[in-house]
Design an enzyme around this catalytic site. Sequence first.
Site, mmCIF file in Angstrom:
data_model
loop_
_atom_site.group_PDB
_atom_site.id
_atom_site.type_symbol
_atom_site.label_atom_id
_atom_site.label_comp_id
_atom_site.label_asym_id
_atom_site.label_seq_id
_atom_site.Cartn_x
_atom_site.Cartn_y
_atom_site.Cartn_z
ATOM 1 C CB CYS D 85 -0.777 0.077 1.003
ATOM 2 S SG CYS D 85 -2.339 1.057 1.047
ATOM 3 C CG HIS D 202 -3.346 -3.283 3.643
ATOM 4 N ND1 HIS D 202 -2.249 -2.867 4.394
ATOM 5 C CD2 HIS D 202 -3.990 -2.526 2.852
ATOM 6 C CE1 HIS D 202 -2.315 -1.640 4.121
ATOM 7 N NE2 HIS D 202 -3.265 -1.291 3.267
ATOM 8 C CD GLU D 204 -0.757 -5.454 6.084
ATOM 9 O OE1 GLU D 204 -0.541 -5.993 4.897
ATOM 10 O OE2 GLU D 204 -0.859 -4.357 6.181
#
Lengths: 80, 80, 760, 232
Positions: D85, D202, D204
């Site tokens: 990002c 994302h 994560e």
Amino acid sequence: MARFEIYVTYKKGIFDPPGATAERALQNLGYSEVAQVKIGKYIQLEVADGTSAARIREMCDKLLANPVIEDYRIETVGEA
Amino acid sequence: MARFEIYVTYKKGIFDPPGATAERALQNLGYSEVAQVKIGKYIQLEVADGTSAARIREMCDKLLANPVIEDYRIETVGEA
Amino acid sequence: MTLETLSPELAPKLAVELGLKHDEYEKVVEILGRIPSVTELYMYSLMWSEHCSYKHSRKALRMFPTSGDAVLQGPGENAGVIRVGDGWAVAFKMESHNHPSAIEPYQGAATGVGGIIRDIFTMGARPIASLDSLRFGTLDKPRQRYLFEGAVAGIGGYGNCLGVPTVGGEVYFDEAYEGNCLINAMSIGLMREENLTRAVGSGPGNLVLLIGSTTGRDGIGGASTLASQEFDEKAEDKRPSVQVGDPFEEKLLIEACLELLANGLLVALGDCGAAGLTSSISEMASRGGVGVDIDAAAVPQREDAMKAFEIMVSESQERMVAVVTPEDLEAAQAVCAKWGLRSTVIGRITDTGRFVVRMGEEVVADMPAATLAHDAPLYDPAMERPAYLDEAQAFDPMALGHPTTPEALSAMLLELLASPNICSRRWIWEQYDHQVMVNTVVLPGSDAAVLRVGDTGRGEMSERGIAVSSDCNGRYCYLDPYTGAQIAFAEAARNVACSGGRAAAITDCLNFGNPEKPEVFWTFYESVRGLADACTAFGVPVISGNVSFYNESFGQPIYPTPTVGLVGLLDRVEDHCTMAFKQQGDAIVLLGRTKAELGGSEYLKVAHGLVAGKPPKVDLVDERLLTDLVVTAIRTGIVRSAHDCSEGGLAVALAECCIAGGIGAKVDAEGKLPPAAELFSESQGRVVLTVAAEHYDALKTLSATHATPCTRIGTVGGDRLAISGLADVSLADMRAAYEPTLERLVHGADTLQSEELTEG
Amino acid sequence: MRFGVVIFPGSNCEQDVIHAVNHLGHEAGYIWHGDTDLSGFDAIVLPGGFAYGDYIRCGAVARFSPVMAEVVRFAEAGKPIIGICNGFQILAEAHLLPGALLRNVGLKFLCKTVSLRAEESICDWLDVPAGTVLRVPINHNEGNYICDAETLERLKANSQIVLRYCESDGSTAPGGSAPNGALDDIAGICNERGNVFGLMPHPERVVDPLSGGTDGAVFFTAIAKHVAEVAS
Ligand SMILES: Nc1ncnc2c1ncn2[C@@H]1O[C@H](COP(=O)(O)OP(=O)(O)O)[C@@H](O)[C@H]1O
Ligand SMILES: [Mg+2]
């Protein structure tokens, strides 16, 4: 103090989402005379007297504009 | 086609966080001659011939600028 | 001393212009023993304003229960704090930013979020979640669309940049809010119990450190125009009172302040909110029983020729005030510098008990510090039951004609699903980062958001969780403020329970009209009484809150809107639950009972254009039993989904469970009530649960021990919601009604239309 | 194996990456943007957030942080770098990746889970066969990838397009599947060498089933596997 003004615009061919949206919005508001809107940045710079235009260009190349997508134009406005 | 350019800036007394950040960033990059940076909008408008400045002002008041926090200036550039 | 006081003629005039009543001015003179200076008058007028002093509301607020085993900090500090378990604590509070948002929705809402988040990390807690509670006029008006779109963008713009997830909220659209939108923001922070910090100034000789942004003339308000006319040779043009938020600066403030506190470098920390330096410093001083000596000239200024009074009352955003010992100053400033933040010593703590302001050498104010924060007069405003209530409550909705055929009832269900007050809020929360910090276990779109408790990526994690919801149906409060406030509480408790949380404490934001009008104050008093009774019945304390008065336009007050922000606890965050129907064949169970209660309902508004009747009854004992039951059942592991019935009644609740789960349901109607009431009545105390068919008996037994009616009403499955003989709609049709409403209303029409945009 | 996660002023997903990596059983540590020592780290992550408030342009100021010179050296050494990002935006501004990220076409910030298709690429930091569809959240205001026609051709010819937005079945919608208007539905690209990878979504956020899912794990396990192979 010396003053410079910098106009940052998207390079030709790069789509400008805020500009395109404003264009549509104005037409929807009844401003059918609007053909195109482009939205760029207007940067006002106050620097020490005697700063050269070359220095300003450096600042633009490094930070204030992204040469991959943007063009810029510098204007000297004079004393602040 | 006629062309207008509009410069939108924060009203006096309104804080400009992007400008303040650019100012500090330039100074950190070694441009100690930088005293102040303000970042506004630079709008290029292409409209049908004969569009009056009053019409453009209307567009600014309604959409292109936020009169509560921003000032703007219109310049006629001429034919496109 | 060289303190320059105002002239005896000008002082009372200016006092009135600044909003002080004549008696209040007299009291200032009495406290000082002389005529005040300009700076003093500004400082008193702001600290004694309704916003800072709660002078009209404070006595009523004493009805709230505020203590409890879990409470570490009740009202009176920047935020309340409760114990979560295993040494964890959460701080939370809700606040309004209604008036600034009505002028500039993006910045107003953004700075509202910024302000409430500062209240949280001031306590030593890391902000971990926000909620937003919004009220606008109807979206067919361009100005309302502009306000709505701007406020949502502003809340997202600020919170997203900080990396604090916005996990929930609520929004209603009603004509009553057309001239006065409501933007309430709630922030929640997490800390270890031992890190709880209070804004108590102490230690004469200690230094006052201002951290963060520069100070400008923002937020000084209309009064300054007058002042500059009176005192300046040339009057400046009327300044915008709008403040532009800088979330980046705030993000740095969060990190720097938490690091300063973790390193034990601060004696006290406070944020600059309303009334700026005056309020944060005087509150710290009065809590600690000390004095302060401030040099306004030392405050970093972003504008030329600022006067001392402007510096002292400026509401420039993203500033914090800390007290540090001289020994720790260097280390503290080093932390600020590391985060790229300005930090400046602007004064010191004294033992005089006086708040002295100097501008360089010149003393411009000198008053007993505690009188600013504590000596504002308290009022007992007159009360009178509003005349409209008799007629409104006498109205009998059952006397109207209601749809009875399956076709008409199905169409009505779809119409309700598409109603702006019921439809999906996805358009809003997709603009909010609701996942950053990776602890959002139940995302927006269910009843309450659930968050895992832990110091993600930095320290210890836990098995615990919190569930949070904000609620208030202003129509109910308009029709009966006492009951309406209780329903706000009950609904929040149900939402949290349906997600698996046990109600622990609330914050509130009480939005009302002008309290000096007896009819308005009556609605305020009744709402507070109702909310207090609900809290007492549940054994749930109020640990923080905010009052916003004068929400009126053209003399017309908004609906009384006492928003409740409730935090519940989950011992094991794994035991959370969502509203989505999960599995074909599961038994659908209704807990609680449906009555013919269409007063104040969304159905009545959508179908008949009416806001009338008595709101649904609420029985707090039943509500408490119900929420206990739901939490207990979820913990046993048998509950597959849970959703409470609120606006739109049972039919809408069922439809929402179907849409969320992407699966249909077959339901048997009881048939005892008229069909419209059976489907759309907003009776309180009801929850729709699903369990595997073989667990139904266990649920039934558990319900009996909680004295709660438990009825199997249907089965999950298929791709339609079929309610026997009453309504039958496809999943696709329900989705098509429910999902796109907000997007269509905001973007479909010619948005941003003409003059209406900027007027009013 | 140790991941290093850079914190720029305004980063806000650094703790999420650390959590994800730890959750997957790997070590990780923070790197302050002013630090210049990357020894001790086998892979570098530039996390999401709003470095310097995204003022001027996303990533424009952050690319001048002292640590970035070391990141460039790390890249030149062929070691794994992943920018998520805002991290992608910074890599683009630093010219470690071609192109730029513009405002989303809808002019709205977007936080939602989207479908991504793993493409046949020279980037090894994605441990799934080409064609695999992953569900991963996006969370950005400026994810509208753009580059000139020549660069796009080069990206394609050189198999530098790692991820594309797609429909849930892996197909591409007629008008494109990018929620943000990205050119050619590009969600993630790598450099010519394949060791610097930038993506808008994302991963994560989806390694821990309690908070969202597990589709993001493959991004980190691939890097760990590679580092282990190189070491042995
Ligand atoms: N303004 C908002 N901001 C963020 N989330 C919202 C907002 N309004 C509603 N939501 C979310 O949408 C879901 C439905 O909201 P609402 O209809 O108010 O639920 P309920 O009736 O259960 O209180 C909830 O998850 C809520 O948090
Ligand atoms: Mg609910």
